[in-house]
Design a protein around this motif. Sequence first.
Motif, PDB file in Angstrom:
ATOM      1  N   SER A  35     133.775 -11.329  -5.377  1.00 49.60           N
ATOM      2  CA  SER A  35     134.903 -12.191  -5.740  1.00 49.60           C
ATOM      3  C   SER A  35     135.905 -11.339  -6.507  1.00 49.60           C
ATOM      4  N   VAL A  60     141.505 -21.169  -2.035  1.00 48.07           N
ATOM      5  CA  VAL A  60     140.710 -21.038  -3.253  1.00 48.07           C
ATOM      6  C   VAL A  60     141.555 -20.371  -4.335  1.00 48.07           C
ATOM      7  N   ASP A  63     140.675 -16.061  -8.589  1.00 45.71           N
ATOM      8  CA  ASP A  63     139.388 -15.535  -9.070  1.00 45.71           C
ATOM      9  C   ASP A  63     138.277 -15.691  -8.037  1.00 45.71           C
ATOM     10  N   GLU A  64     138.381 -16.722  -7.170  1.00 42.17           N
ATOM     11  CA  GLU A  64     137.365 -16.970  -6.149  1.00 42.17           C
ATOM     12  C   GLU A  64     137.646 -16.243  -4.833  1.00 42.17           C
ATOM     13  N   CYS A  94     141.676 -15.307   0.613  1.00 43.79           N
ATOM     14  CA  CYS A  94     141.599 -16.507  -0.222  1.00 43.79           C
ATOM     15  C   CYS A  94     141.422 -17.763   0.608  1.00 43.79           C
ATOM     16  N   THR A 116     127.641 -17.404   2.763  1.00 42.18           N
ATOM     17  CA  THR A 116     128.364 -18.478   2.093  1.00 42.18           C
ATOM     18  C   THR A 116     127.771 -19.830   2.455  1.00 42.18           C
TER      19      THR A 116
END
Length: 149
Positions: A35, A60, A63-64, A94, A116
């Motif tokens: 990430s 997202v 940060d993600e 993202c 994921t």
Amino acid sequence: MKKLIVIGSGAACAFALSAVLGTGVAAADDYAGQSYADASSAASDNGLTVVVASRVGDKVSEDECLVVRSQDAPFTSAIDGAGVEDTVQFYLNCNAGVASATTPGNSMASAVGRETRAAEEEAAAAQNEQDQLAEAGETPGATISLPEG
């Protein structure tokens, strides 16, 4: 017979040339697959300044976002052509963790997509277990004390 020798020697030369020129040796990318939050923290711990070179998607928070690849200095600044040191560029994805019919994301055919999805399913199962315990009036890890006697 001469045609066979010419064709064979041409193929041998092409093979030798591709072996000499090749595509180079791939270097390991220390930040790819992490990430943005984790990768930028690790880069900062190594004394590097982080610059986002490109970003794809907006599903997202930053940060993600997933670091697709990184490029360590030295390189030349696109602004003034000056040499840049102690900097790492991140290329971010993202999009959502896994693609669906209506949301862009990683393919289930990719390793990142499978990981994921597995993490999402594990989190959903844990949440389901907590919900069931809450409905039953129990608290995970709680012990029941009975009076002596």
